[in-house]
Design an enzyme around this catalytic site. Structure first.
Site, PDB file in Angstrom:
ATOM      1  N   HIS A  79     105.153  47.465   4.825  1.00 37.39           N
ATOM      2  CA  HIS A  79     105.455  46.511   3.752  1.00 37.39           C
ATOM      3  C   HIS A  79     104.192  45.790   3.300  1.00 37.39           C
ATOM      4  O   HIS A  79     103.286  45.523   4.090  1.00 37.39           O
ATOM      5  CB  HIS A  79     106.551  45.531   4.171  1.00 37.39           C
ATOM      6  CG  HIS A  79     106.203  44.612   5.308  1.00 37.39           C
ATOM      7  ND1 HIS A  79     105.615  43.378   5.119  1.00 37.39           N
ATOM      8  CD2 HIS A  79     106.401  44.719   6.644  1.00 37.39           C
ATOM      9  CE1 HIS A  79     105.455  42.783   6.285  1.00 37.39           C
ATOM     10  NE2 HIS A  79     105.918  43.570   7.235  1.00 37.39           N
ATOM     11  N   ASP A  81     104.217  42.753   1.521  1.00 42.32           N
ATOM     12  CA  ASP A  81     104.290  41.295   1.425  1.00 42.32           C
ATOM     13  C   ASP A  81     103.881  40.627   2.731  1.00 42.32           C
ATOM     14  O   ASP A  81     103.917  41.234   3.807  1.00 42.32           O
ATOM     15  CB  ASP A  81     105.705  40.853   1.028  1.00 42.32           C
ATOM     16  CG  ASP A  81     106.759  41.178   2.081  1.00 42.32           C
ATOM     17  OD1 ASP A  81     106.750  42.314   2.602  1.00 42.32           O
ATOM     18  OD2 ASP A  81     107.604  40.307   2.383  1.00 42.32           O
ATOM     19  N   ASP A 142     100.227  41.609   9.416  1.00 43.77           N
ATOM     20  CA  ASP A 142     101.642  41.918   9.235  1.00 43.77           C
ATOM     21  C   ASP A 142     101.930  41.897   7.739  1.00 43.77           C
ATOM     22  O   ASP A 142     102.201  40.836   7.179  1.00 43.77           O
ATOM     23  CB  ASP A 142     102.490  40.887   9.977  1.00 43.77           C
ATOM     24  CG  ASP A 142     103.981  41.122   9.862  1.00 43.77           C
ATOM     25  OD1 ASP A 142     104.376  42.201   9.392  1.00 43.77           O
ATOM     26  OD2 ASP A 142     104.749  40.214  10.224  1.00 43.77           O
ATOM     27  N   GLU A 176     109.827  42.626   2.636  1.00 50.58           N
ATOM     28  CA  GLU A 176     110.342  42.841   3.987  1.00 50.58           C
ATOM     29  C   GLU A 176     110.477  41.531   4.738  1.00 50.58           C
ATOM     30  O   GLU A 176     111.423  41.335   5.504  1.00 50.58           O
ATOM     31  CB  GLU A 176     109.413  43.794   4.747  1.00 50.58           C
ATOM     32  CG  GLU A 176     109.949  44.267   6.097  1.00 50.58           C
ATOM     33  CD  GLU A 176     109.574  43.365   7.273  1.00 50.58           C
ATOM     34  OE1 GLU A 176     110.074  43.600   8.382  1.00 50.58           O
ATOM     35  OE2 GLU A 176     108.772  42.417   7.083  1.00 50.58           O
ATOM     36  N   GLU A 177     109.512  40.626   4.516  1.00 54.88           N
ATOM     37  CA  GLU A 177     109.500  39.372   5.280  1.00 54.88           C
ATOM     38  C   GLU A 177     110.679  38.458   4.950  1.00 54.88           C
ATOM     39  O   GLU A 177     110.977  37.543   5.707  1.00 54.88           O
ATOM     40  CB  GLU A 177     108.184  38.625   5.031  1.00 54.88           C
ATOM     41  CG  GLU A 177     106.952  39.341   5.559  1.00 54.88           C
ATOM     42  CD  GLU A 177     106.870  39.372   7.078  1.00 54.88           C
ATOM     43  OE1 GLU A 177     107.821  38.905   7.740  1.00 54.88           O
ATOM     44  OE2 GLU A 177     105.858  39.875   7.597  1.00 54.88           O
ATOM     45  N   ASP A 199     104.608  48.807  11.751  1.00 56.32           N
ATOM     46  CA  ASP A 199     104.832  47.369  11.619  1.00 56.32           C
ATOM     47  C   ASP A 199     104.969  46.711  12.983  1.00 56.32           C
ATOM     48  O   ASP A 199     105.580  45.667  13.134  1.00 56.32           O
ATOM     49  CB  ASP A 199     106.096  47.122  10.773  1.00 56.32           C
ATOM     50  CG  ASP A 199     106.230  45.679  10.291  1.00 56.32           C
ATOM     51  OD1 ASP A 199     105.222  44.943  10.340  1.00 56.32           O
ATOM     52  OD2 ASP A 199     107.339  45.293   9.884  1.00 56.32           O
TER      53      ASP A 199
END
Length: 411
Positions: A79, A81, A142, A176-177, A199
């Site tokens: 991801h 974001d 992340d 995703e977050e 991830d």
């Protein structure tokens, strides 16, 4: 354009891609597309001719097969974001070369110190190169470490056609977050049978299990009354939701559980004397454990509301995601091949459970079985976030080894 995973990572983390849970748009912030456009251009430059950014900010691309074997199409996903928990604006990455085991004081805010006592994984990084922030922002490892690793592996595979592999799909998602990473993924267009998210965290740890998760909303309508004349009449909705929170067991909470223990966690209270709302999340590794905790929550609510006889309430449970192990256990070759790849790069694979969820949780139940691979990042969602360059390189090696394992074991 540099081909090193470090150079890619440094290029990506300075692009602000923070997602926004208060937005109903997809992506929740347009700035996530800034990274998406860059990645699309880089993929096209590598020769992935179908690379494109869709209207929702997701990036799709294909590395064509170069083998005659019938290899399942696999996807690598990360991801773009970063978390809303801490700012991702004006990220200034710092590189500590040849780390020698000391606490790391961050240069922009010297009160921020990555202490070995709190980050014991640093003990395994002696001689390695550590990337941190200056303490004023999160780093974005992340999951930009995962993005950089997939991009670097793609570049390596395109430059080395002697490495045999089946068709490989690349997917970079938004949001995703904030729990929406898989919402707008077009699985038919993606065309993969299996996938792996990049991830994770500590190298060697591969994750095939997540929490199962629900959200719960309790809404209470009380009896409003002038406080000067309220005796025997007022029923304060704020007090009712507070009574429910006060009765939640302290040993079934995030702050008192670890390992495979689940919890009930209040995340928001709002309202007035007349009406109030309590929002909670419920987590467990099993469906039975999840339902047990929700039944307990209903019981507590009924008992509390019995003491407010003229008030009313509703309790709504919203499905969030489920433990991906249920799906992955039906396809043991996904983890078996991954474990072999981990061994080939000199690590001992350790199966690990995530006390949370990933895109892989949703994707698995959408029909794309999808465990999680390490990226080398640590202390996510905070200014103390850090990643080892050598661990990122190991993740790249793992991707390359994994596509070879799939090819070798195909008919």
């Amino acid at each position: 354009m540099s081909d090193t995973v470090l150079d890619r990572f440094l290029r990506y983390v300075v692009i602000d891609t923070q997602s926004d849970p208060t937005s109903d748009a997809q992506p929740s912030t347009e700035k996530q597309k800034d990274l998406g456009r860059l990645l699309t251009a880089e993929l096209l430059a590598l020769g992935l001719a179908d690379a494109h950014l869709d209207e929702h900010g997701n990036v799709y691309a294909t590395i064509p097969r170069n083998t005659s074997k019938d290899v399942p199409v696999i996807c690598f996903c990360s991801h773009m974001d970063t978390a809303p928990d801490f700012t991702g604006t004006n990220v200034r990455p710092q590189i500590l070369r040849n780390y020698q085991g000391c606490d790391i004081t961050l240069t922009g805010d010297t009160s921020q110190v990555i202490r070995v006592a709190s980050h014991p994984q640093l003990n395994k990084q002696i001689g390695n190169d550590i990337v941190t922030t200056d303490g004023m922002t999160l780093l974005g490892a992340d999951d930009k470490a995962g993005v950089a690793e997939i991009m670097t592996a793609a570049a390596h595979l395109m430059a080395n056609p002697q490495i045999k592999h089946g068709t490989i799909k690349i997917l970079f998602t938004t949001d995703e977050e904030i729990g929406r990473g898989a919402d707008k993924v077009d699985l038919a267009k993606l065309g993969a049978r299996f996938a792996y998210t990049l991830d994770g965290s500590t190298v060697g740890e591969i994750e095939n299990e997540t929490f199962s998760a629900d959200g719960v909303v309790i809404e209470i309508t009380g009896v409003a009354m002038h406080p000067g004349y309220a005796k025997g009449k007022m029923e304060n909705a704020i007090k009712a939701v507070s009574d429910i929170v006060a009765r939640l067991p302290r040993d079934i909470a995030p702050e008192t559980t670890d390992g495979r223990q689940g919890f009930i966690h209040p995340v928001d209270i709002s309202g007035s004397m007349e009406s109030a709302k309590l929002q909670l999340i419920v987590r467990d590794f099993t469906e039975a454990g999840l339902k047990e905790k929700e039944a307990l929550l209903e019981k507590i609510t009924r008992e509390v509301m019995a003491t407010y006889p003229r008030s009313s309430h509703s309790l709504t449970v919203k499905h969030q995601y489920r433990n991906m192990k249920e799906v992955l256990d039906r396809h043991p070759e996904i983890m078996d091949n991954l474990e072999e790849a981990v061994r080939r790069v000199g690590l001992e694979p350790v199966r690990h459970s995530i006390r949370g969820g990933t895109d892989g949780s949703r994707l698995s139940f959408m029909g794309l079985p999808c465990p999680n691979i390490y990226t080398g990042g640590h202390a996510y969602h905070s200014p103390l976030e850090w990643v080892s360059v050598q661990d990122m390189e190991k993740a790249v090696e793992t991707i390359v080894a994994l596509v070879q394992v799939w090819e070798e074991r195909a008919a």
